[in-house]
Design a protein around this motif. Sequence first.
Motif, PDB file in Angstrom:
ATOM      1  N   GLU A 346      -9.728 -42.521  -8.304  1.00  0.00           N
ATOM      2  CA  GLU A 346     -10.812 -43.341  -7.295  1.00  0.00           C
ATOM      3  C   GLU A 346     -10.396 -44.960  -7.260  1.00  0.00           C
ATOM      4  OE1 GLU A 346     -15.416 -44.128  -7.128  1.00  0.00           O
ATOM      5  OE2 GLU A 346     -14.700 -42.985  -9.029  1.00  0.00           O
ATOM      6  N   GLU A 389      -0.172 -37.827  -7.083  1.00  0.00           N
ATOM      7  CA  GLU A 389      -1.192 -38.839  -6.407  1.00  0.00           C
ATOM      8  C   GLU A 389      -1.713 -39.467  -7.892  1.00  0.00           C
ATOM      9  OE1 GLU A 389      -5.624 -38.940  -4.392  1.00  0.00           O
ATOM     10  OE2 GLU A 389      -4.973 -36.962  -5.536  1.00  0.00           O
ATOM     11  N   GLY A 618      -3.934 -48.415   5.839  1.00  0.00           N
ATOM     12  CA  GLY A 618      -4.325 -47.462   4.687  1.00  0.00           C
ATOM     13  C   GLY A 618      -3.259 -47.288   3.602  1.00  0.00           C
ATOM     14  N   ASN A 636       1.098 -44.302   0.647  1.00  0.00           N
ATOM     15  CA  ASN A 636       0.290 -43.973   2.024  1.00  0.00           C
ATOM     16  C   ASN A 636      -0.877 -43.460   1.324  1.00  0.00           C
ATOM     17  OD1 ASN A 636      -1.103 -43.252   4.351  1.00  0.00           O
ATOM     18  ND2 ASN A 636       0.598 -42.145   5.246  1.00  0.00           N
ATOM     19  N   ARG A 637      -2.231 -44.131   1.181  1.00  0.00           N
ATOM     20  CA  ARG A 637      -3.528 -43.469   0.866  1.00  0.00           C
ATOM     21  C   ARG A 637      -4.570 -43.447   1.992  1.00  0.00           C
ATOM     22  NH1 ARG A 637      -4.658 -42.751  -4.221  1.00  0.00           N
ATOM     23  NH2 ARG A 637      -6.966 -43.463  -3.967  1.00  0.00           N
ATOM     24  N   SER A 638      -3.952 -43.403   3.405  1.00  0.00           N
ATOM     25  CA  SER A 638      -4.878 -43.523   4.295  1.00  0.00           C
ATOM     26  C   SER A 638      -5.315 -42.109   4.616  1.00  0.00           C
ATOM     27  CB  SER A 638      -4.053 -43.928   5.574  1.00  0.00           C
ATOM     28  OG  SER A 638      -3.070 -42.823   5.974  1.00  0.00           O
ATOM     29  N   GLY A 639      -4.692 -41.042   4.231  1.00  0.00           N
ATOM     30  CA  GLY A 639      -5.094 -39.579   4.477  1.00  0.00           C
ATOM     31  C   GLY A 639      -4.503 -39.164   5.654  1.00  0.00           C
ATOM     32  N   LYS A 640      -3.598 -39.911   6.444  1.00  0.00           N
ATOM     33  CA  LYS A 640      -2.956 -39.362   7.579  1.00  0.00           C
ATOM     34  C   LYS A 640      -1.660 -39.974   7.751  1.00  0.00           C
ATOM     35  CE  LYS A 640      -5.231 -43.420  10.236  1.00  0.00           C
ATOM     36  NZ  LYS A 640      -6.370 -43.843  11.118  1.00  0.00           N
ATOM     37  N   ASP A 681       4.138 -39.691   5.618  1.00  0.00           N
ATOM     38  CA  ASP A 681       3.231 -38.796   5.666  1.00  0.00           C
ATOM     39  C   ASP A 681       1.954 -39.165   4.685  1.00  0.00           C
ATOM     40  OD1 ASP A 681       3.952 -37.369   7.612  1.00  0.00           O
ATOM     41  OD2 ASP A 681       4.889 -35.691   6.460  1.00  0.00           O
ATOM     42  N   ALA A 682       0.824 -38.686   4.888  1.00  0.00           N
ATOM     43  CA  ALA A 682      -0.376 -38.778   3.775  1.00  0.00           C
ATOM     44  C   ALA A 682       0.233 -38.646   2.627  1.00  0.00           C
ATOM     45  CB  ALA A 682      -1.443 -37.868   4.315  1.00  0.00           C
ATOM     46  N   GLY A 683      -0.018 -39.612   1.484  1.00  0.00           N
ATOM     47  CA  GLY A 683       0.462 -39.348   0.184  1.00  0.00           C
ATOM     48  C   GLY A 683       1.920 -39.367  -0.256  1.00  0.00           C
TER      49      GLY A 683
END
Length: 873
Positions: A346, A389, A618, A636-640, A681-683
């Motif tokens: 978090e 992650e 992000g 990339n922690r934007s989720g997209k 990519d995300a992650g």
Amino acid sequence: MKSVRLILGVVLLSCGLAMAAETAWPPIGAEQKPWTRWWWLGSGVDAANLTKELEAFAAAGMGGVEICPIYGAVGYEDRDLDFLSKKWMAALAHTTREAKRLGLGVDLTTGTGWPFGGPQVGPDIASQGLFRIQEEVKGGGEWSLKLPGKVIVLRATREGGETVNLTELIKGDAVHWQAPASGSWTVLGLVAKTSIQKVKRAAPGGAGNVLDPYSEKAMNTYLASFDEAFRGFDAPWPRAQFHDSFEYYGAEWSSDLLVRFRQRNGYDLLGRLEDFLGAGDVAQRVRADWRATLSDMHRDYLSTWHDWANTHGGLTRNQAHGSPGNLLDHYAVADIPETEIFRHVEDAQIPVMALAASAAHANGRKLVSAESFTWLGEHFQVTPAALKEAADFLYLSGVNHLFFHGIPYSPNDAPWPGWLFYASTHMGPHGGLWREMPAFAGYLSRVQSVLQSGRPDSEVMLYFPFDDLGGDEETLGLYTIHNQNEWMHGTPFHRTAMELWHAGIPWDAVSASMLDKVKVADGRLVLGDVKAKVLVVPGAKWLSVPVLRRLLELERAGASVRFCGTLPEDVPGYGNLQENRVEFQKLKESLKPAVAEGELMELLQGLDVLPEPMYELGLRIVRRTTDDGWDYFVVNRSGKRVDAWVKLTRPVASAMLLDAAHADRHGLAEQQDGKIRLVLDAGESVVIRGFREKQDGKVYCYQVPAGDAIEVNGNWSVSFSDGGSEIPAGFETTQLGSWTTQNDPRALAFSGTGTYELAFDLPTVMEGHLLLDLGKVGETCRVSLNGQLLGSSFFPPHRFDVTGLIRKEGNTLAVEVTNLAANRIADLDRRKIDWKRFHEINFVNIDYKPFDASGWKPLESGLIGPVRLIPVR
């Protein structure tokens, strides 16, 4: 490196820079690789199994171990070795010799279980609790108490100031008092309780009282047993000694506290007993002095341990979190400050987790370690994606030296799943994550090689206002990782740190004691490896006179000092309160015309403090400065998916992109108008190595789709190996999916490796750069195409460069998929097989209740797909 690349390498020479991987990545040795906590259950170890496990660690790409002796396994008691006995020391010597042979490092917990303690800890040096007495007694009434420990002070007072010393009435462990007939009385007292705690999860020979964490004398006495055990030790010493997080529960007193309190604060604590036990402003101030004194005493306790280790040529690793004192100063004692991640990832955890890195940076320490993946999920269910992650998140907090939590020692003859620890993510051979561990270890090693190079590149020095924490509580609060939402979240420090984080402005925290070491050079604030442009004080309510004086000195020396919010209101503590308040007001008036105050981003204007624009997308970063430029680790922690041109705040002439998941995938970034192109990519993560000077080379292969993908279909032949409980029957299918859906109960309960083989042709010739994308995999895989090993993939996306390897006809694809151990564990519990046989806590679930997997639904396993060939550019 050659063996690692053989397993991990992907044929990317057509896309990447035409150079060997060694020239793109910094050198990788033992410290750049991931390490693991290595629990010795019962210390029931032997030479053959120690060598076997160390060789397995080395083959998996790991760099070292941290030995932690704990309780044993049921039925193997005859193998137990008493901690620090001659046999135990012989096992340690064998371990360090074998580790040296294999190029591994060895750290050692300075004790067993946690925290420090053992049979050598008598009541005189054991941790002490504090029993408080505050009771009203009417005139003529009787008062009695069975005393729970040694009385520090015990007296009765009434209005008018009359005091009766009740210690003279103590008989044995009890006291009885008849109050005088007139007036109303208050009985006040403090009783030191000892021993209050036993070593948690102690190993054989390590059980006993917990050590007093505020006593240098106690530490010296404790360490004498280690000196005796190591006398004549003829093997390599451990690299470092380890101290776990502060879990000296209930420790609120120490025999030297009253003396240290007076020395530090200038008054007698017992002279303010009513306030110490009472409420209101003065009471809070007295307790703040008590807490600050204990903080200093714990720092000295750690320093004694640290100096002892250094004297023997070793380092120290310390988890400061959990202590009731200034975490930043306690982290700073160690050669390797260590944070941890517990259960979840978090962003709001960053301000606390980053304290370890701040302490390292302030002292010029290279390494920042972390206990990684503790209770990241339920036993045997933590996925490789979750591990990746969590690892990336730790790196973003400043960590560069991961320790898995972890891998227990388990002898060859222990039935599956072997010896286990109750609170871990099972990283070892029996957890379903081991077969392709070299792929994960390779990723972590490459990232850590970058993050251990160069120096931190922070813009802001952020003052850590310890005096603003707590103060209201009557007992001693502990500042843990687990309860940070109670003591840290919502504070001005947390809000300011998070505002910097979300803006992409790197910062390092600094404590009051660290300020004395800060120098000013060319307007920069210099401390260890930190060279910041501004010192921000984040809305502190209390600031001491020495801190205010130091801030004014720094400002007059040419540094930029800013108060976020407003100037402080008052001095902390009670000692010399009136004199300090007078001096405080004078200093505050001197600061007003010189030091700006207000909202953070307004304060930073004009100071050349530049946010990283990629944060708006992000993306999150760690930035380090090198001799020839800057290194960025980007996640990339934007989720997209992000495909964008981004501007770096640092002026780079060229930028090389390096994909840490594939050692050979690197090349020069596309650049235009002062920006570089990033595709993630995300992650996903990437390393950017920015250079001040122009570089030549081939352009990075971004793997952007350049045409329609072709799904690889046909008749898949599936077979099973390397697992259990039973090996399922093989099968053929034209529709990929989880093997748990097969009409075979053995497949439902199987954990191991399934091999998917397919012969296929293509409807057309696919030229140019080409990717093989396996889609969803449960969970790790190893792939061969037309007889050539492409490599392994530990976490998604599971993609392999197959440029030049695909034929129009006659292709053969083999995908070996290994799932997690959860399905097999559930089968054991459904069949009521007694595999949980460990002493003390035995084996519990994530909620610390008895573990039972019999009701688990099967986890998806195998090659789920879709499998596609994707033209890319």
